[in-house]
Design an enzyme around this catalytic site. Structure first.
Site, PDB file in Angstrom:
ATOM      1  N   GLU A  53     -13.271   9.150 -66.015  1.00  0.00           N
ATOM      2  CA  GLU A  53     -14.192   9.790 -66.963  1.00  0.00           C
ATOM      3  C   GLU A  53     -13.604  11.105 -67.497  1.00  0.00           C
ATOM      4  O   GLU A  53     -13.766  11.445 -68.673  1.00  0.00           O
ATOM      5  CB  GLU A  53     -15.534  10.104 -66.288  1.00  0.00           C
ATOM      6  CG  GLU A  53     -16.292   8.895 -65.740  1.00  0.00           C
ATOM      7  CD  GLU A  53     -15.966   8.606 -64.278  1.00  0.00           C
ATOM      8  OE1 GLU A  53     -14.788   8.729 -63.898  1.00  0.00           O
ATOM      9  OE2 GLU A  53     -16.878   8.245 -63.529  1.00  0.00           O
ATOM     10  N   ARG A 185       3.725  -7.163 -53.068  1.00  0.00           N
ATOM     11  CA  ARG A 185       4.217  -6.162 -52.110  1.00  0.00           C
ATOM     12  C   ARG A 185       4.127  -4.755 -52.700  1.00  0.00           C
ATOM     13  O   ARG A 185       3.766  -3.797 -52.007  1.00  0.00           O
ATOM     14  CB  ARG A 185       5.674  -6.455 -51.722  1.00  0.00           C
ATOM     15  CG  ARG A 185       5.824  -7.669 -50.830  1.00  0.00           C
ATOM     16  CD  ARG A 185       7.280  -7.828 -50.416  1.00  0.00           C
ATOM     17  NE  ARG A 185       7.433  -8.954 -49.497  1.00  0.00           N
ATOM     18  CZ  ARG A 185       8.591  -9.278 -48.914  1.00  0.00           C
ATOM     19  NH1 ARG A 185       9.685  -8.568 -49.159  1.00  0.00           N
ATOM     20  NH2 ARG A 185       8.655 -10.303 -48.090  1.00  0.00           N
ATOM     21  N   GLU A 295       2.291 -12.059 -44.086  1.00  0.00           N
ATOM     22  CA  GLU A 295       3.312 -13.035 -44.483  1.00  0.00           C
ATOM     23  C   GLU A 295       3.764 -13.902 -43.310  1.00  0.00           C
ATOM     24  O   GLU A 295       4.896 -14.354 -43.262  1.00  0.00           O
ATOM     25  CB  GLU A 295       4.504 -12.319 -45.133  1.00  0.00           C
ATOM     26  CG  GLU A 295       4.201 -11.745 -46.509  1.00  0.00           C
ATOM     27  CD  GLU A 295       5.417 -11.738 -47.450  1.00  0.00           C
ATOM     28  OE1 GLU A 295       6.344 -12.539 -47.271  1.00  0.00           O
ATOM     29  OE2 GLU A 295       5.421 -10.902 -48.363  1.00  0.00           O
ATOM     30  N   VAL A 300       0.771 -15.957 -36.310  1.00  0.00           N
ATOM     31  CA  VAL A 300       0.080 -14.759 -36.810  1.00  0.00           C
ATOM     32  C   VAL A 300      -1.018 -15.169 -37.794  1.00  0.00           C
ATOM     33  O   VAL A 300      -2.154 -14.695 -37.715  1.00  0.00           O
ATOM     34  CB  VAL A 300       1.097 -13.797 -37.469  1.00  0.00           C
ATOM     35  CG1 VAL A 300       0.404 -12.739 -38.309  1.00  0.00           C
ATOM     36  CG2 VAL A 300       1.950 -13.139 -36.403  1.00  0.00           C
TER      37      VAL A 300
HETATM   38  C1  AOF Z   1     -11.608   7.626 -58.273  1.00  0.00           C
HETATM   39  N1  AOF Z   1     -11.404   7.514 -59.597  1.00  0.00           N
HETATM   40  O1  AOF Z   1     -12.110   7.310 -61.672  1.00  0.00           O
HETATM   41  C2  AOF Z   1     -13.707   7.354 -59.959  1.00  0.00           C
HETATM   42  C3  AOF Z   1     -13.941   7.454 -58.559  1.00  0.00           C
HETATM   43  O2  AOF Z   1     -11.571  11.816 -53.494  1.00  0.00           O
HETATM   44  P1  AOF Z   1     -12.016  11.843 -54.910  1.00  0.00           P
HETATM   45  O3  AOF Z   1     -12.641  13.129 -55.308  1.00  0.00           O
HETATM   46  O4  AOF Z   1     -10.960  11.416 -55.888  1.00  0.00           O
HETATM   47  O5  AOF Z   1     -13.218  10.792 -55.015  1.00  0.00           O
HETATM   48  C4  AOF Z   1     -12.988   9.443 -54.789  1.00  0.00           C
HETATM   49  C5  AOF Z   1     -14.308   8.703 -54.917  1.00  0.00           C
HETATM   50  O6  AOF Z   1     -14.898   8.930 -56.183  1.00  0.00           O
HETATM   51  C6  AOF Z   1     -14.130   7.200 -54.824  1.00  0.00           C
HETATM   52  O7  AOF Z   1     -14.190   6.774 -53.486  1.00  0.00           O
HETATM   53  C7  AOF Z   1     -15.307   6.666 -55.630  1.00  0.00           C
HETATM   54  O8  AOF Z   1     -16.435   6.605 -54.793  1.00  0.00           O
HETATM   55  C8  AOF Z   1     -15.583   7.777 -56.658  1.00  0.00           C
HETATM   56  N2  AOF Z   1     -15.191   7.397 -58.059  1.00  0.00           N
HETATM   57  N3  AOF Z   1     -12.857   7.582 -57.764  1.00  0.00           N
HETATM   58  O9  AOF Z   1     -10.664   7.736 -57.520  1.00  0.00           O
HETATM   59  C9  AOF Z   1     -12.386   7.398 -60.468  1.00  0.00           C
HETATM   60  N4  AOF Z   1     -14.724   7.258 -60.829  1.00  0.00           N
HETATM   61 ZN    ZN Z   2     -15.662  10.863 -60.454  1.00  0.00          ZN
END
Ligand code: AOF
Ligand code: ZN
Length: 366
Positions: A53, A185, A295, A300
């Site tokens: 955003e 990978r 893999e 496994v």
């Molecule tokens: C993202 N990218 O575009 C959106 C996310 O550790 P932060 O501050 O980067 O927050 C990560 C969390 O933010 C992620 O687990 C998700 O819940 C929310 N949205 N995260 O990395 C994004 N919109």
């Molecule tokens: Zn966010």
């Protein structure tokens, strides 16, 4: 496709382009549309960097006034590595927000949507939701289970063999299919094999892509008794990190010798069937591994299957028939007595990759 779906599809495509780069964070895309014109686009490129955003609103500037914003995941409401995007959306002047899916992250979980609705902004949730869930299958699984997402990959002949009885298996599939595996990978955090595979094939388990940008996953070797040969390629940690999972109670000297090489040794409990898979997965997640490509070999694969720990199947089928009662099959383990014991899966897709077929399947739910 409706106009909403068209813009959401664009947001999903933007998000998907960063596949493999955002772990442990989700893949997120955002598109801002004003009077039919796309005024802002953004995607999350890497954990720690701005959310999708933020990039989109930076691009849109004042054009965000009265616009509609499409986001593949609910805008966040928490202070993480970055401030909450829901506040940014609220203050931007947009009049409508379209969200593909609610954020499964317990720190958000609907609070971002609520914050926007409380501010009097129209929010629609669920446009292309299924696609968005598929895109973030790894992230959703992580949030709900605190375990890595497990992909089982194997390559077999048309009659379901992975090698001759001698173990010879070079090659089942062609070059294009093998390159496809290197793309996977590049995208995953971890690649896992049993010590039997290390002893038999001495693989390096690195990513080798023609384009040259591949990242190496952490190599994870299941080796309950620490039988790994001292000159195994995977013990050369200059190429990639290595974690060796062994049984609790193995001799400390063996552990110390491996740790001296820079390898991480992870002891887990052992039960009759072998190492306790769920305990191993929990510990690997705590070490930051969010997804694992398993893999093989067939023992496994069997322990993952029998513990219900396979989340996705990526199977290559070669246009060859090997035959042979003693030829090896992808999954060994205990021998069922009836078809009722089969694990049901659902086919998701099949594609031709070079001369081979690639089948994607998921365990059947419920
Ligand atoms: C993202 N990218 O575009 C959106 C996310 O550790 P932060 O501050 O980067 O927050 C990560 C969390 O933010 C992620 O687990 C998700 O819940 C929310 N949205 N995260 O990395 C994004 N919109
Ligand atoms: Zn966010």
């Amino acid at each position: 496709m409706t106009a909403d779906e068209k813009y959401m599809q664009l947001a999903l495509d933007l998000a998907a382009s960063a596949r493999g780069n955002t772990n442990p964070n989700p893949l997120v895309g955002a598109v801002i549309v004003k009077d039919g014109v796309i005024v802002g686009t953004g995607l999350h490129r890497k954990a720690g960097e701005p959310h999708a955003e933020v990039h989109a609103f930076r691009m849109a500037g004042e054009h965000a006034q009265g616009a509609t914003v499409y986001v593949t995941l609910e805008p966040c409401s928490h202070y993480g590595k970055t401030p909450p995007c829901a506040n940014l959306v609220k203050d931007s002047g947009v009049s409508r927000v379209v969200v593909a899916m609610q954020d499964p992250n317990p720190s958000v979980a609907g609070r971002g949507i609520q914050l926007l609705r409380d501010a009097g902004i129209e929010v629609e949730v669920g446009v292309l939701e299924e696609q968005s869930r598929r895109l973030n299958e790894r992230f959703i699984h992580n949030m709900l289970t605190k375990r890595p997402f497990v992909l089982a990959k194997y390559a077999m002949t048309l009659d379901g063999k992975i090698a001759a009885h001698t173990g010879h298996s070079k090659w089942v599939t062609g070059e294009v299919a093998r390159e496809d595996v290197h793309h996977i990978r590049h995208e995953v955090d971890g690649i896992l094999v049993g010590v039997g595979t290390v002893i038999a094939d001495n693989p390096s388990l690195t990513t080798r892509l023609k384009q040259g940008y591949g990242k190496n996953p952490v190599r994870i070797i299941m080796d309950s008794l620490l039988r790994i040969p001292p000159h195994a390629h995977v013990l050369n940690i200059e190429q990639a990190k290595t974690i060796i999972v062994c049984s609790k109670g193995v001799e400390q000297e063996k552990i110390t010798a491996l740790e001296k090489k820079g390898v991480t040794v992870l002891p887990v409990s052992r039960e009759r069937e072998g190492l306790v898979i769920d305990e191993m997965l929990e510990k690997l997640y705590q070490l930051g591994i969010t997804d694992i490509l398993v893999e093989g070999g067939s023992a496994v694969n069997a322990s993952f299957l029998q513990n219900g720990a396979i989340n996705k199947y990526v199977i290559y089928v070669a246009p060859k028939v090997l035959g042979g009662r003693l030829s090896l099959t992808p999954i060994a383990g205990h021998s069922p007595t009836s078809m009722e014991e089969a694990w049901d899966v659902e086919f998701d897709s099949f594609d031709k990759v070079g001369q081979d077929l690639r089948i994607i399947a998921y365990p059947k739910k419920g």
